[in-house]
Enzyme design. Structure first.
Site, short mmCIF file in Angstrom:
data_model
loop_
_atom_site.label_atom_id
_atom_site.label_comp_id
_atom_site.label_asym_id
_atom_site.label_seq_id
_atom_site.Cartn_x
_atom_site.Cartn_y
_atom_site.Cartn_z
CE LYS A 277 18.09 16.46 29.77
NZ LYS A 277 17.33 16.25 31.02
CG ASP A 278 18.93 7.65 28.02
OD1 ASP A 278 19.19 7.32 29.19
OD2 ASP A 278 17.84 7.43 27.49
CE LYS A 279 28.19 4.98 26.22
NZ LYS A 279 28.71 3.62 26.40
#
Length: 645
Positions: A277-279
């Site tokens: 999952k991205d930031k």
């Protein structure tokens, strides 16, 4: 990837040419003034290589001191002047540069702000059993084998520092002696437990010295001890893996695992997960870790910012990449301009028809050198071009030390000199320069091989994605939103062509298109020829996608051209304060925080939308279809020079 590595952007209608020209002149003056005063506050972004869940599984673990120094450098460059950043992003990519040109819906587009706050974008992982991950329980499973709470407090900070240095081989000592101040058997037992549980790889024994009792900590199995948690210390009745839900804010998955491993003093490779999952979002996902107790993990909730761990359980298996069913998104688009009718049309279209399953902009990088160009050079076996594209100076948004490194490289072609300009060595540029220093300028292939395998493969996957996007746009332009003879559909895992007599049995939602490779077939209509022509123009042979280096041979894959999201819901709400949250998160619910009371007739309107997507699809492409807006950072920063945080 499903979530997006994208700061807040305003999705607005284009300004007039005069407005843009005047704004550009003002920005230039501001940048000049700042440069004269030495205030280089321009926001800068490194090339982002998006990694899909089936391949993004490699975590590089560097020495802690170097890692901490690099993180501080990276964080120090996080904020900057929105005008200078927008000015630099003129050299970035737009959607049309990577083949994203079509829409499937007929409604009129409208504008809104995506990710004005990172909490406006929430992702919940959907497991292979269809269960959506939620953080809703902080309790720790009761286990008689767990050490007492005193284990976490019995050692002094000085003791912990010495033990950590011993554990990580940072000093020349063979052991560490801890004096037992209150000498009882119970006290000694607690210290033994504390050392063994908090510092994997260390063993302990009790010694008498000058009439005093000491606990002696030492390495039991050499340098491999840190990587392999002790088997004998784990109860046989307990599953070897502790599964837990990780709730994180504004951190990507690999950064989060590196932080957890640092606090637990273990190697990152003992963690496993189903997808990354991205930031810039709030994300909730399941993680598994080998032979670390729920008690130790729960203790981290007291000392970690932007993380919460819960829903602990013990199981006999790790997690595997790609095992998830997808992700559920909750997204707020603030300050929307669309009428109620426009919004209803847009959301009904998203639910009933869906969106084109393009690879999103983060797949291709954020600077003037797109990742697909590097991938193309790899496939062409043009290694000088690969080296040049990665290291040469480039216009656009980059950190200051990268700019200096590139300038030094262009001037001297000396990897050692360029590396001296680069305090952050773990970036792709630093890794390639280290490789060139080690193997020499005549062995670029080996030098490039120092870069972690998954990062190298992302370049050629980016090229595949670039071809796929362009071909899908051509397919929709040529044949519209209906299945036609010669299209491909999947029967099980096998692709077959639609025959003339069967065409009425299929819809556009059944149609797939190939990513180029040696193990796929192509459509039997104009688009099949278009694939060949595009690769010929790139000096590649579509009938020979095997590379002399096996890692870079492309087998290909199939991808649906239209995705119809599931569980689509939406609501328009009014609000006055752009800083207030518009829905409650899992953590808010656990902490009992109520949702702010919203006005019935506020100054602004927001669209709250929810939907579920399968793995390796891009939520930004669904949002693009709703707004009918270019989602590239380049386009949005030119239209909205105020970079909202």
């Amino acid at each position: 990837m499903e979530t997006v590595e994208m700061n807040s952007v305003s999705l607005k209608r284009p300004l007039s040419e005069d407005d843009v020209a005047n704004a550009d002149e003002i920005k230039r003056q501001k940048i000049l003034e700042k440069s004269k005063t030495g205030n280089d506050s321009g926001r800068s972004i490194e090339t982002v290589i998006d990694q899909p869940e089936d391949t993004k599984n490699e975590i590089i673990s560097n020495e802690e001191s170097e890692e901490q120094e690099e993180e501080e450098l990276e964080d120090s460059d996080e904020d900057g002047d929105p005008e200078s950043f927008a000015d630099m992003m003129k050299h970035g990519l737009t959607e049309s540069d990577v083949g994203i040109t079509k829409f499937v819906s007929s409604h009129k587009g409208f504008s809104g702000i995506l990710k004005e706050r990172y909490s406006d974008f929430v992702v919940h992982e959907i497991g292979k059993d269809g269960r959506v991950s939620h953080l809703d329980d902080f309790s720790v499973p009761v286990d008689d084998e767990d050490p007492s709470e005193e284990t976490f407090t019995v050692l002094s900070d000085e003791d912990k520092q010495r033990l950590e240095e011993l554990q990580l081989f940072k000093n020349k000592e063979a052991s560490v002696a801890i004096e037992v101040i209150e000498d009882t058997k119970e006290k000694r037992t607690v210290i033994h437990q504390a050392v063994k549980s908090l510092f994997p790889g260390l063993e302990t024994k009790t010694e008498d010295r000058d009439g005093k009792k000491y606990i002696i900590a030492y390495h039991a199995a050499g340098k491999k001890a840190l990587a392999n948690p002790r088997k004998h210390s784990w109860p046989k009745s307990r599953g070897s893996y502790c599964h837990f839900v990780l709730y994180k804010e504004n951190k990507d998955t690999m950064d989060a695992i590196n932080v957890l491993s640092k606090f637990l003093r273990v190697k990152p490779n003992i963690f496993s997960y189903m997808g990354t999952k991205d930031k810039r979002a709030i994300t909730v996902q399941e993680i598994a870790v080998l032979r670390i107790t729920a008690q130790r993990l729960a203790h981290l909730n007291k000392c970690l910012m932007n993380f919460k761990l819960g829903n602990f359980s013990y199981k006999n298996h790790p997690l595997k990449l790609g095992e998830l069913q997808g992700n559920h998104f909750t997204v707020v688009l603030r300050n929307i301009t669309g009428t109620d009718d426009q919004i209803e049309q847009a959301m009904h279209s998203l639910r009933e028809i869906g969106f084109i399953n393009y690879y999103g902009m983060q797949r291709f990088g954020t600077t003037a050198v797109p990742t697909y160009q590097i991938g193309r050079a790899i496939l062409q076996n043009n290694w000088n071009e690969v080296m040049d594209l990665i290291l040469k100076p480039r216009p656009g948004a980059e950190k200051g030390y990268l700019v200096k490194c590139r300038e030094e490289w262009a001037k001297t072609k000396d990897p050692a000199a360029a590396l001296k300009k680069l305090p952050v060595k773990r970036c792709v540029e630093g890794q390639l320069l280290r490789g060139l220093l080690k193997y020499g300028m005549k062995n670029i292939i080996s030098a490039f091989g120092i870069i972690p395998r998954n990062n190298r493969l992302m370049y050629i996957h980016s090229y595949q994605s670039y071809v796929w996007n362009n071909m899908v746009s051509k397919r929709i332009e040529e044949y519209g939103l209906r299945a036609v003879p010669g299209d491909l559909i999947l029967k099980g895992a096998t692709a077959v062509h639609i025959e003339e007599g069967d065409v009425d049995n299929y819809t556009i939602h059944d149609v797939v298109m190939p990513l180029p490779g040696f193990d796929v077939i192509y459509p039997k209509h104009k688009i099949g020829e278009a694939y060949k022509e595009m690769l010929i123009a790139d000096n590649l042979d579509i009938s020979n996608m095997r590379h002399k280096i096996r890692d870079y041979s492309l087998s290909g894959a199939y991808r649906k051209i239209i995705i119809r999201p599931q569980n689509v819901n939406w609501e328009v709400v009014a609000y006055d304060d752009p800083k207030i949250p518009l829905f409650t998160t899992d953590l808010d619910k656990l902490e009992g925080k109520p949702l702010p009371v919203l006005p019935t007739d506020g100054k602004f309107r927001a669209l709250k939308m929810e939907f579920s997507l399968p793995p390796s699809t891009y939520a930004t492409m669904a949002i693009r279809e709703v707004l009918k807006m270019d989602t590239s950072i380049k386009n949005q920063t030119q239209l909205n020079t105020t970079w909202l945080r």
